[in-house]
Motif scaffolding. Structure first.
Motif, short mmCIF file in Angstrom:
data_model
loop_
_atom_site.label_atom_id
_atom_site.label_comp_id
_atom_site.label_asym_id
_atom_site.label_seq_id
_atom_site.Cartn_x
_atom_site.Cartn_y
_atom_site.Cartn_z
N GLU A 187 0.82 -1.22 0.00
CA GLU A 187 0.00 0.00 0.00
C GLU A 187 0.85 1.27 0.00
OE1 GLU A 187 -2.94 1.78 3.35
OE2 GLU A 187 -3.73 0.02 2.29
N THR A 188 2.03 1.22 0.62
CA THR A 188 2.89 2.41 0.68
C THR A 188 3.54 2.71 -0.66
OG1 THR A 188 4.92 1.22 1.34
CG2 THR A 188 3.42 1.91 3.12
N ILE A 189 3.40 1.80 -1.63
CA ILE A 189 4.04 1.96 -2.94
C ILE A 189 3.02 2.13 -4.06
CG2 ILE A 189 5.61 0.87 -4.62
CD1 ILE A 189 6.53 -0.88 -2.11
N THR A 190 1.99 1.28 -4.07
CA THR A 190 1.10 1.22 -5.25
C THR A 190 -0.25 1.91 -5.04
OG1 THR A 190 0.20 -0.93 -4.62
CG2 THR A 190 2.17 -0.95 -5.98
N SER A 191 -0.48 2.49 -3.87
CA SER A 191 -1.68 3.32 -3.69
C SER A 191 -1.42 4.68 -4.33
CB SER A 191 -1.97 3.51 -2.20
OG SER A 191 -0.93 4.25 -1.59
N ALA A 192 -2.47 5.47 -4.52
CA ALA A 192 -2.31 6.83 -5.04
C ALA A 192 -1.38 7.63 -4.12
CB ALA A 192 -3.67 7.51 -5.14
N GLU A 218 3.97 24.73 -9.72
CA GLU A 218 2.75 25.47 -10.06
C GLU A 218 1.66 25.29 -9.00
OE1 GLU A 218 -0.58 24.94 -13.54
OE2 GLU A 218 1.51 24.60 -14.12
N ASN A 219 1.46 24.04 -8.54
CA ASN A 219 0.33 23.73 -7.66
C ASN A 219 0.71 23.46 -6.20
OD1 ASN A 219 -1.32 23.82 -9.93
ND2 ASN A 219 -1.01 21.65 -10.38
N GLY A 220 2.01 23.30 -5.96
CA GLY A 220 2.44 22.98 -4.60
C GLY A 220 2.27 21.51 -4.26
N THR A 221 1.68 20.77 -5.18
CA THR A 221 1.52 19.32 -4.99
C THR A 221 1.35 18.65 -6.35
OG1 THR A 221 0.30 17.62 -3.75
CG2 THR A 221 -1.02 19.38 -4.76
N ILE A 222 1.38 17.31 -6.35
CA ILE A 222 1.12 16.55 -7.57
C ILE A 222 0.19 15.39 -7.22
CG2 ILE A 222 3.21 17.07 -8.91
CD1 ILE A 222 4.45 14.51 -7.71
N SER A 223 -0.43 14.80 -8.23
CA SER A 223 -1.33 13.65 -8.02
C SER A 223 -0.76 12.43 -8.73
CB SER A 223 -2.72 13.97 -8.59
OG SER A 223 -2.64 14.06 -10.01
N ALA A 224 -1.33 11.27 -8.40
CA ALA A 224 -0.93 10.04 -9.09
C ALA A 224 -1.24 10.17 -10.59
CB ALA A 224 -1.66 8.84 -8.49
#
Length: 324
Positions: A187-192, A218-224
């Motif tokens: 879960e610590t690797i393949t979750s979002a 630009e956003n201060g963060t990124i998503s999966a």
């Protein structure tokens, strides 16, 4: 009414999905309500009962047309007793008697199962696994859940914790902390959440240029999703992250398949929407680590029911119990 309906409920920490499902596994009506987890989850069953009653009135349907309620809930479930062993994000602890509470509130038969198991049952009944009796379903979302079906039945284990694929140890030492208390879980690797963590670590080490670095600035963060989008555009850093995720997932799935020899492994959850860029690499790693007869007999496919898998699988609990 042509078909009697089953109420499928997919109970989440923020939102509860409800549906009236016919005996062919098709959704007739679906809606959502807010999950009120205040007061140690005291209001959850009352709100579900009220939501069902209101929908019956709205549709002009009698409660006698409902065959029962199937529910998927997070955390380990004692299926026989209808008890949630522990669901911290709902405020429930110490073997919460969910079946009994909801039956009292609704005067309907209630069957309870773990939510990832329900997603697996949904995909078996009317999704990617239709027609298969031996399959493994892995949900890749904020966390990683799993459901194992053998000969058409969920494998639950001695206390309802079977199929916790997300908590297979992928990194034996030096792995990231997991919410379960262990370190190095899949879960610590393949979750979002895990994908974003790995990408941010790579950016700190190596990334001042490229799509992900720009997104972060630009956003201060990124998503999966950003990671997979960047990998599709041949971003070197993102491709490295996806390769690491696919390696660990393919490795774990190969070992699960070596143990269970399923006909099919279904990948669902938000991360699976990455599609072929993830699926093809997972298949490649799976092929490398799977035992030869397993490799030849096990396919890996993307889930087809999306967010509906949970309510459809929950409804299957009633269909199966009543032998419809």
């Amino acid at each position: 009414m042509e078909n009697q309906w089953i109420v499928g409920v997919d109970l989440g920490g923020t939102t509860t999905k409800l549906a009236f499902v016919n005996t062919n596994g098709e959704i007739a009506h679906k809606w959502e309500i807010h999950t009120d987890n205040s007061d140690e989850g005291l209001n959850i069953t009352t709100n579900i009962a009220k939501a069902i009653d209101e929908k019956l009135v709205e549709l002009g349907i009698s409660k006698k047309d409902l065959l029962g309620i199937g529910m998927g809930a997070p955390g380990p479930v004692n299926y026989e007793k209808g008890v949630i062993i522990n669901a911290v994000n709902l405020g429930w602890k110490d073997h919460y008697p969910l079946k009994e509470r909801l039956e009292t509130e609704t005067a309907l038969l209630v069957m309870i199962e773990n939510d990832a198991n329900c997603a697996a049952l949904g995909e078996m009944w009317n999704g990617a696994g239709k027609g298969a009796k031996n399959l493994v379903c892995v949900t890749l979302g904020t966390g990683v859940g799993g459901g194992v079906i053998a000969n058409g039945d969920i494998v639950r284990g001695i206390n309802g914790a079977a199929g916790e694929i997300g908590h297979i140890t992928a990194i034996p030492s030096g792995g990231a902390q997991c919410n379960c208390g262990k370190t190095g879980c899949l879960e610590t690797i393949t979750s979002a959440t895990g994908i974003v963590r790995i990408a941010k670590e790579e950016l700190v080490k190596n990334g001042t240029n490229g799509f992900l670095a720009e997104k972060l600035a630009e956003n201060g963060t990124i998503s999966a999703k950003d990671v997979f989008d960047a990998a599709r555009n041949n971003d070197t850093l993102a491709s490295k992250v996806v390769d690491e995720v696919a390696f660990h997932l393919g490795f774990v799935l190969a070992n699960i398949a070596n143990t269970l020899n399923p006909e099919l492994i279904v990948l669902g959850g938000g991360v699976s929407r990455a599609g072929t860029i993830l699926l093809n690499q997972v298949k490649e790693k799976f092929t490398k680590f799977a035992f030869s007869p397993v490799k030849e007999s096990t396919d890996i496919a993307l889930a087809t029911l999306g967010n509906d898998a949970g309510v459809i699988g929950a409804a299957w609990l009633i269909k199966n119990h009543k032998k419809i």
